[in-house]
Design a protein around this motif. Structure first.
Motif, short mmCIF file in Angstrom:
data_model
loop_
_atom_site.label_atom_id
_atom_site.label_comp_id
_atom_site.label_asym_id
_atom_site.label_seq_id
_atom_site.Cartn_x
_atom_site.Cartn_y
_atom_site.Cartn_z
N GLU A 92 0.79 -1.10 -0.14
CA GLU A 92 -0.13 0.11 0.08
C GLU A 92 0.46 1.48 -0.19
O GLU A 92 0.37 2.64 -0.99
N LEU A 93 2.13 1.39 0.80
CA LEU A 93 2.76 2.54 1.02
C LEU A 93 3.53 2.86 -1.12
O LEU A 93 3.87 3.48 -0.92
N ALA A 145 3.68 5.69 -5.18
CA ALA A 145 3.50 5.62 -7.19
C ALA A 145 2.62 6.74 -7.56
O ALA A 145 2.19 6.67 -8.97
N GLY A 146 1.33 6.65 -6.87
CA GLY A 146 0.65 8.12 -7.20
C GLY A 146 -0.60 7.43 -7.51
O GLY A 146 -1.67 7.41 -7.53
N GLN A 147 -0.85 5.96 -6.74
CA GLN A 147 -2.03 5.08 -7.67
C GLN A 147 -2.84 4.66 -6.45
O GLN A 147 -3.88 4.48 -7.17
N ILE A 148 -2.51 5.42 -5.31
CA ILE A 148 -3.82 5.69 -4.28
C ILE A 148 -3.67 7.61 -4.39
O ILE A 148 -2.64 7.96 -4.64
N LYS A 149 -5.05 8.19 -4.83
CA LYS A 149 -4.80 9.37 -4.57
C LYS A 149 -5.47 10.12 -3.00
O LYS A 149 -5.07 11.06 -3.65
#
Length: 159
Positions: A77-78, A83-87
């Motif tokens: 998750e980190l 990586a910008g995959q979680i906004k």
């Protein structure tokens, strides 16, 4: 040669996953990267590769330092967050390794000063002189063929 073909070929090389961190004027910045490797044992040097469009490029140029945080299998998750995959905004706990920002729970935290910089193609290579290292036990987070993975644990059967 087609860009997609090149990316697909590079994806066939299984890597660990790192989050590169730096501190600029009291603000910690980070990005996920798998373009990292050891360069030399004597002196102790590593290299990271940062794309020309990444905001991290200017942050490292400003600070002259970076930390390589080698992520554990529990830190996917980190990786996705940096990586910008979680906004959505998330609170990240950082630790300190002699003034260098580190990711808590990373398998290895390697603080570096920039020793050399090379611009090649659309990336900048930062050669880092290793200043300090902290290690933790655990399994690594891996990346292969565009997907996260982990080591297969081999078990031995007793007769």
């Amino acid at each position: 040669m087609d860009d997609r073909l090149f990316r697909n070929a590079m994806g066939k090389f299984a890597t660990g996953v790192t989050v590169i961190t730096t501190n600029v004027n009291g603000t910690i910045h980070g990005m996920t990267a798998n373009a990292f490797m050891s360069v030399s044992l004597n002196p102790k040097l590593v290299v990271i590769s940062i794309g020309e469009k990444a905001s991290m490029l200017e942050h490292i140029k400003q600070s002259g330092t970076f930390t390589v945080n080698i992520l554990s299998a529990q830190q996917q998750e980190l990786s996705m967050l940096f990586a910008g995959q979680i906004k959505e905004k998330r609170e990240v706990q950082f630790s300190d390794l002699q003034g260098a920002p580190t990711i808590e729970g990373a398998l290895a935290q390697i603080s570096c000063e920039v020793a050399s910089t090379y611009v090649e193609g659309d990336h900048t290579l930062f050669i880092g002189s290793v200043k300090d290292i902290q290690l933790e036990d655990g399994e690594p987070l891996l990346f292969f063929n565009g997907r996260y993975g982990s080591l297969a644990v081999e078990t031995t059967m007793q007769a």
